[in-house]
Every structure is written in structure tokens, then in C-alpha cells.
Design an enzyme around this catalytic site. Structure first.
Site, PDB file in Angstrom:
ATOM      1  N   CYS A 123      40.608  47.418  72.528  1.00  0.00           N
ATOM      2  CA  CYS A 123      41.541  48.148  73.383  1.00  0.00           C
ATOM      3  C   CYS A 123      42.709  48.564  72.497  1.00  0.00           C
ATOM      4  O   CYS A 123      43.287  47.733  71.805  1.00  0.00           O
ATOM      5  CB  CYS A 123      42.047  47.257  74.513  1.00  0.00           C
ATOM      6  N   ASN A 157      38.929  50.877  60.340  1.00  0.00           N
ATOM      7  CA  ASN A 157      37.746  51.607  59.886  1.00  0.00           C
ATOM      8  C   ASN A 157      37.327  52.603  60.956  1.00  0.00           C
ATOM      9  O   ASN A 157      37.172  52.239  62.126  1.00  0.00           O
ATOM     10  CB  ASN A 157      36.583  50.633  59.627  1.00  0.00           C
ATOM     11  N   GLU A 158      37.193  53.845  60.560  1.00  0.00           N
ATOM     12  CA  GLU A 158      36.665  54.883  61.449  1.00  0.00           C
ATOM     13  C   GLU A 158      37.158  54.744  62.886  1.00  0.00           C
ATOM     14  O   GLU A 158      36.367  54.567  63.817  1.00  0.00           O
ATOM     15  CB  GLU A 158      35.130  54.886  61.393  1.00  0.00           C
ATOM     16  N   CYS A 163      39.848  53.537  75.753  1.00  0.00           N
ATOM     17  CA  CYS A 163      39.721  52.332  76.575  1.00  0.00           C
ATOM     18  C   CYS A 163      40.314  52.647  77.947  1.00  0.00           C
ATOM     19  O   CYS A 163      41.320  53.353  78.042  1.00  0.00           O
ATOM     20  CB  CYS A 163      40.461  51.180  75.907  1.00  0.00           C
ATOM     21  N   CYS A 165      41.125  50.278  80.404  1.00  0.00           N
ATOM     22  CA  CYS A 165      41.640  49.076  81.075  1.00  0.00           C
ATOM     23  C   CYS A 165      42.984  49.384  81.744  1.00  0.00           C
ATOM     24  O   CYS A 165      43.536  50.473  81.592  1.00  0.00           O
ATOM     25  CB  CYS A 165      41.783  47.934  80.069  1.00  0.00           C
ATOM     26  N   CYS A 168      45.730  50.470  79.478  1.00  0.00           N
ATOM     27  CA  CYS A 168      45.580  51.857  79.014  1.00  0.00           C
ATOM     28  C   CYS A 168      45.905  52.852  80.130  1.00  0.00           C
ATOM     29  O   CYS A 168      46.493  53.904  79.871  1.00  0.00           O
ATOM     30  CB  CYS A 168      44.173  52.077  78.458  1.00  0.00           C
ATOM     31  N   GLU A 322      33.333  57.033  51.772  1.00  0.00           N
ATOM     32  CA  GLU A 322      31.972  56.495  51.854  1.00  0.00           C
ATOM     33  C   GLU A 322      30.982  57.629  51.661  1.00  0.00           C
ATOM     34  O   GLU A 322      31.192  58.739  52.142  1.00  0.00           O
ATOM     35  CB  GLU A 322      31.697  55.892  53.236  1.00  0.00           C
ATOM     36  N   GLU A 370      22.542  46.704  58.858  1.00  0.00           N
ATOM     37  CA  GLU A 370      22.686  47.614  57.724  1.00  0.00           C
ATOM     38  C   GLU A 370      21.960  47.127  56.475  1.00  0.00           C
ATOM     39  O   GLU A 370      22.249  47.577  55.363  1.00  0.00           O
ATOM     40  CB  GLU A 370      24.176  47.889  57.477  1.00  0.00           C
ATOM     41  N   HIS A 373      20.420  49.969  54.568  1.00  0.00           N
ATOM     42  CA  HIS A 373      21.266  51.112  54.197  1.00  0.00           C
ATOM     43  C   HIS A 373      21.417  51.150  52.673  1.00  0.00           C
ATOM     44  O   HIS A 373      21.643  50.123  52.041  1.00  0.00           O
ATOM     45  CB  HIS A 373      22.641  50.957  54.853  1.00  0.00           C
TER      46      HIS A 373
END
Ligand code: GLA
Ligand code: ZN
Length: 685
Positions: A123, A157-158, A163, A165, A168, A322, A370, A373
């Protein structure tokens, strides 16, 4: 054109080469950790992103911290002369936290609380999650802020998603109150309230769009997306409080994404807004090289496009955070890069402005999703395989290119991309539901410049248009009065502006303009578009333009001429012989309107004329067939010319003047053969 300056986005004066490193998965295998350090040197890598998903290793129980393992990783990398990109761990959280503080878990659009598991699912409003994130980030900054290996912060990350809730919902209502100056009528007006009885009589009635019911209220959807971006920014700002305080000189980034097939920028967030809150743009690129539906060159063009967008967000070099040295595990088919492709695809990123080649992942994990990968180090734990050697080759090449770090790209051409416009256009229930293809349309306009080796800045609407001799604005369905005014003064002051069908239809609230096309646009273009004809997939028309005939598909605008000039006319249907392509002199500039979606050949011919008139050719005019791309970066001392063969055949090229190969030192002029997937990097003084 304003001249850009070179800029080093980190303190490193070499290309970053390395990737996501997860030693926290191998803490009971000191032999593997020792191999890592050995292999890092063998692979000519130098920079590693650590800690991305390491929260449970860093804080296995609430308030119990284990940093010793990370201390050792920092020191070991430092000892071999390497650098660390330190990640904040908010991309995934330990189970104890979800258990003790369920508010950190996201609620989906159906108002279902998500269970613990996976990642990228917090969240973004939860006070506890914000507090916990800031706490761990502070400890990381305090512990590693002065470590000589620390180069850059990788925030979370990314980032993605939203959200629903209660926290929010409240934050959304607060955001709306601020946006509409506490005036509920203004909100109802902006959202066209009476439609299907959606007028609100109290702020408390407003909720985030539900998966079914509220989808019809476009203003609500649009504002919810804007809120999601702003709330993510607010989350980022909260994360970086201790980082800015303790390590003000260490730049921060967060890694961006794109769709893998068409390289469409990630749509969940408006990256142009987030760009203003970070120091460096970085992104994760996973193109489907060697697929069976398009040529390598067609895909390369799209990769060029998105790089030029992400580079232009801050008008400085970006980082490839990446990529895969071989294959991924989540495409429909996970195909290995063919020999030569890893070097070629990596050099393409550098050619368009990347100052790094980083991978997901350094080492393949042993378990979980992964484990198959691609990675620098495979399960064989050996440097003796094709992929490892390909990586080492890229590393050695990058070492020889170090003078290019920080070099910029000058562009006379601006191509406008707008996140909010794509949201609104995709929502619009009208036109062809499958044929809007906004990003693909921009790529169609990018293509002729890519084919002619002319650099394009793919810019957003907040940027200064006057930097460009030519500004191309395809399908700007949502154009605020302010943007329209800025385009008008751009042309008045001498700019060349190209606009297309389905532009200038709604304002920033997704409310249509009344009384015909906005008057400012009518003046600039000397036309009044009256209808948009939408085609079935097999429908065709054609346009006669300067002695040639070009095919039309998907869209044709019927145009009422004011004082503009008809340059091309439709050849069929009830609007036969009416204008399809127009031009108009306005002030010191000129504006073109392309009323129809035309084939590539039209764009080649149309833009070639403008290229010639404005004299905006490539930096070095190397002759070649289609499928070879020449991209240039401009340094202080020299221009660096990347010549890349994105075809499966040998290609003859013709070099007009002496250029030196930066890798081999050869001086080249005249004919040269490029092998399949070969890349040459040349210096032009
Ligand atoms: C993303 C993530 C990585 C990894 C890769 C796999 O880019 O950031 O953690 O999952 O995808 O391609
Ligand atoms: Zn929430």
C-alpha cells in the site's frame, strides 16, 4: 536548437557493467560468494545492484538487523575496484511485517485485501509501511553512506500499481480537494457529473474506480491515475528523506519499465512526472529479439524510440538498469540471443544515450520463479560458456569506450509523447477500439528519422518546444488550452509543427472542446476538421500527394479548408478530392496537418522534404541499406558514431570521410562490409 551539454550522471567515468546481485540467496554458500568475486573480474563487470529484495535478510525479525553479510559484499566488491548500487528494499517485505501490520498489504480494485506473497504489492499510503521503509533506508544510508564503493541509490524496484484501501481512499479524496480547491461543483463539472447520475453531493461519496461500475466516468479514472502517480511520488519522497539527508552527493534512480512486445512505455505511472523527483533515469529493457512476427530492424527501431523517450525525460544520459545477456523466463517464448546479438543490442543502448549495461541477473537463483531467467553466471557456475563470454566481450568493449560516458545527443526534431493522452485516448469509447495504437503511431513517425540516422528527442508536453526546428505531435487527443497555446507560439516564432488526425479533441479533464476545433488550432493550421472516419481493418482509401498515391488505413479526417493549403487529397469515397494533408504558414513558421493514417512510404517522402528544407541531416552521412542504423553521441572532443547492422545479412556501407574505429584503431573511408549483427563504433573529430 539549443546545444546540450555533456553530463556524467554518476561519479563513475567508466561505463557501468554488471547487474542485480542477490548474495542474500547464497549466504550459506561462501564458496559461491567467493566465485562471484572471481567471476566478476573475469567477466569485465564493475557495478552491482544489491539489496533489492533483501529485506528479510536485513531485518529477519522486527528491529533485529543483520548487516554483516552486506558489509562483506560491499568490501569484497570494493576490493576488486567495483561499485555498488544500493537498493532500498521496499519492493518486497518480510512476512513478519505483513502478519503484524496487515495495512501494508495492498487492496485491489475489487476491494479485496491481497495476501502476503509476491512483490511490488505494498500500500503506498500505509503510515506503517512508510515508517518501516524510512527506518531501514536510514540505517542503510548511515551504514553505507560513506563507503567508497557506493555509487548510486536504486529506490525500490519497478514501482507500479495502486491500492484501494481506506487509507488510499482518504488520500485520494484529499488529493481531489486540493486539486479542485475544495470546490465540489468544480469536480462535478470536470467529471461531467450528471452523466448516469454521477453528481456527488459530498466528498465522502467519492471512491476510487471500481473494476466495473465507475469505469464509465472518464474524469474519475483519469484523476485516479494522476493520483496514483502523485501518491507514488509521495512514497518515493518519503523513502528518500534519510537518503537525501545523509548522502546528498549520491544520486538516486528508480528503474522504469516498458512493455516487451511494442516497447510501449509503462502505463501505470506518468514517468514524466516521476522524472522530476529522481536524479537519473534508468530502465529495464527486455526486447523480444529474434521473434517470428517482425524483422530485427523493425524491433530495433522501437528500441531506439523508447530509449530516445527515456533519455529525453531528463535530457541527459540514462542507465540501462536491467537487461538479459541471453534470455528471460517470462516471454511467451524465451529464446536465446543469437551470436553477436548481445554486443549489438548492448551497443544500441549506449548509442542512444545509456551510460551502463546492467543485467538481471548476476547469478541464476537455484529455486523459485526466476531460476531459468538468463544470468551472467549459470547453474553450471562456470565462466566457460557462451553467455559468460558474450558478457565479457561487452565488458571489454565498454572499457574501450570510456571517453563516451556522459556524451549527449543533439536533436533538431522533437516528437511529443504524453502519458495522460494515452490514458484518455485508450479510455475513449469511440474511433476503432483496436486501432488507436497511440505509441505505435509515434513509432511510425519516428521511423523515417531512424532510417535516415537523424536523432530525435521524444519529449513530453512540459518541455521547451523552442529547442526544436521540427515538432511532431501525433494523435494528441487530449490537448489542454495551455499546450495548444504553447504550440501556437512555437509556430508563430518560426517552428515547424506536424499534427495528425484525432488531435485537439478534449481538454485536460477529458471534456470535449465545443464549437468545433479549438480556435487557436484553426488559426495555426488554417483548417477545421469536421469528421473522423474510422475504417474496418480491411477498408482502404488513398491520398494523392505530390504526384504519388499512398494508402490510407484506420482513420481519415474530413477537413474544411479555411486559409490553409491542401497538399494531398483523398481519392475515394464520399470525401473524394477533399483535403487529407494540409499546410499553413502561420507567423514565422509553418504547420502541417496529416488527416489520415498513411503508409510508411508517405512518411518517408513527407519528412524527407522537411529534412531537406531544414537541413537537419545525420551528423555523418554514411550510406547504407535499410536495417543498418547509425546513431551518434556528441562528446566534448569528438562525435561517436555507432554503425549497427540489424539484419541477418552482410551489409555494404559507404563512409564519406575518414573515421577511426575506436576498438581496432583502423582508419576507415569508403566501402566497408558489416557482417550480420556487426557493430562498429567510429570516432569523428
Ligand atoms: C524485472 C524485475 C527483476 C526481474 C526481471 C526479470 O525487470 O525488476 O527483478 O524480475 O524483471 O526479467
Ligand atoms: Zn492503500
Amino acid at each position: 536548437m539549443k546545444m546540450k551539454k555533456n553530463k556524467q550522471v554518476t561519479k563513475a567515468n567508466f561505463f557501468l557493467h554488471g547487474g542485480d546481485y542477490n548474495p542474500d540467496q547464497w549466504l550459506d554458500r561462501p564458496d559461491i560468494l567467493a566465485d562471484d568475486i572471481r567471476f566478476m573480474q573475469l567477466s569485465h563487470t564493475n557495478t552491482f545492484s544489491v539489496g533489492i529484495f533483501a529485506w528479510s535478510a536485513l531485518e529477519p525479525e522486527e528491529g533485529v538487523y543483520h548487516f554483516e553479510w552486506l558489509d562483506e559484499i560491499f568490501d569484497n566488491i570494493h576490493q576488486i575496484g567495483g561499485k555498488v548500487i544500493l537498493s532500498t528494499p521496499s519492493g518486497a517485505r518480510p512476512a513478519w511485517m505483513s502478519q503484524k501490520y496487515p495495512e501494508v498489504l495492498r487492496v485491489n480494485a475489487s476491494r479485496q485485501k491481497q495476501l502476503h506473497g509476491g512483490r511490488h504489492n505494498h500500500c503506498f499510503t500505509s503510515p506503517v509501511y512508510r515508517e518501516k521503509t524510512q527506518q531501514i533506508n536510514r540505517l542503510l544510508a548511515e551504514r553505507y553512506g560513506n563507503h567508497p564503493a557506493l555509487l548510486l541509490w536504486h529506490i525500490s524496484n519497478e514501482y507500479s500499481g495502486d491500492c484501494h484501501c481506506d487509507y488510499c481512499q482518504n488520500a485520494f479524496r484529499q488529493w481531489l480537494k486540493e486539486t479542485y480547491n475544495h470546490d465540489l461543483k468544480a469536480l462535478n463539472d470536470a467529471w461531467w457529473g450528471p452523466f448516469w447520475s454521477h453528481t456527488f453531493s459530498d466528498w465522502s461519496q467519492i471512491e476510487s474506480p471500481s473494476p466495473i461500475g465507475e469505469r464509465a466516468v472518464h474524469g474519475l479514472k483519469l484523476d485516479w491515475r494522476r493520483f496514483a502517480t502523485d501518491q507514488t511520488i509521495s512514497f518515493i519522497e518519503n523513502e528518500i528523506v534519510p537518503i537525501r539527508e545523509i548522502t546528498p552527493e549520491i544520486p538516486i534512480t528508480t528503474n522504469y519499465m516498458a512493455d516487451t512486445v511494442d516497447l510501449i512505455p509503462f502505463q501505470g505511472l506518468d514517468y514524466s512526472k516521476i522524472a522530476k523527483h529522481i536524479d537519473v533515469i534508468s530502465w529495464d529493457a527486455y526486447p523480444t529479439w529474434h521473434n517470428d512476427w517482425e524483422s530485427t530492424a523493425d524491433l530495433a527501431m522501437k528500441v531506439g524510440f523508447i530509449n530516445d523517450l527515456y533519455r529525453s525525460l531528463k535530457q541527459q544520459p540514462f542507465l540501462l538498469m536491467e537487461s538479459t545477456p541471453s534470455l528471460v523466463n517470462w516471454h511467451k517464448v524465451n529464446k536465446a540471443k543469437r551470436p553477436g546479438m548481445h554486443l549489438l543490442s548492448s551497443m544500441q543502448m549506449v548509442a542512444h544515450g545509456s551510460d551502463s549495461i546492467m543485467y538481471f541477473q548476476w547469478r541464476k537463483s537455484r529455486g523459485s520463479s526466476e531460476k531459468f531467467h538468463g544470468a551472467v553466471v549459470d547453474h553450471d557456475n562456470s565462466p566457460e560458456n557462451r553467455v559468460f563470454k558474450d558478457v565479457a566481450e561487452v565488458g571489454e568493449t565498454l572499457e574501450k569506450l570510456a571517453t563516451i560516458v556522459g556524451a549527449h545527443r543533439d536533436s533538431d526534431v522533437g516528437l511529443l509523447y504524453d502519458w495522460e493522452n494515452k490514458w484518455a485516448l485508450d479510455d475513449a469509447q469511440g474511433y476503432g477500439l483496436d486501432t488507436k495504437r497511440y505509441t505505435q503511431t509515434l513509432q511510425q513517425h519516428y521511423r523515417p528519422f531512424w532510417e535516415e540516422d537523424i536523432s530525435v528527442d521524444v519529449i513530453t508536453k512540459d518541455q521547451d518546444f523552442s529547442n526544436y526546428k521540427l515538432l511532431i505531435v501525433p494523435m494528441l487527443y487530449m490537448a489542454s488550452e495551455d499546450t495548444i497555446r504553447r504550440m501556437k507560439s512555437y509556430v508563430a516564432n518560426g517552428g515547424r509543427l506536424v499534427m495528425t488526425y484525432i488531435s485537439g479533441i478534449v481538454n485536460e479533464h477529458d471534456l470535449t472542446y465545443l464549437g468545433g476545433w479549438p480556435k487557436d488550432l484553426q488559426e495555426v493550421f488554417g483548417i477545421q476538421p469536421t469528421e473522423t472516419d474510422t475504417f474496418y481493418p480491411k477498408d482502404r482509401n488513398s491520398v494523392h500527394y505530390k504526384g504519388k498515391s499512398y494508402e490510407v488505413h484506420d482513420y481519415a479526417t474530413i477537413i474544411n479548408m479555411l486559409d490553409g493549403t491542401a497538399e494531398g487529397v483523398y481519392k475515394q469515397d464520399f470525401y473524394e478530392n477533399t483535403p487529407a494533408v494540409t499546410s499553413n504558414h502561420y507567423g514565422k513558421g509553418k504547420a502541417y496537418y496529416l488527416g489520415a493514417r498513411l503508409e510508411d512510404e508517405f512518411h518517408r517522402d513527407f519528412y524527407q522534404e522537411i529534412i531537406d528544407e531544414l537541413d537537419i541531416g545525420p551528423v555523418v552521412d554514411i550510406k547504407h541499406e535499410k536495417g543498418v542504423s547509425v546513431q551518434t553521441r556528441q562528446g566534448e572532443e569528438a562525435d561517436y558514431v555507432f554503425v549497427m547492422n540489424f539484419t541477418e545479412e552482410d551489409q555494404q556501407i559507404l563512409i564519406p570521410s575518414q573515421l577511426t574505429d575506436i576498438i581496432t584503431g583502423e582508419v576507415l573511408i569508403g566501402e566497408l562490409t558489416l557482417q550480420k549483427y556487426e557493430v562498429r563504433i567510429l570516432i569523428s573529430k
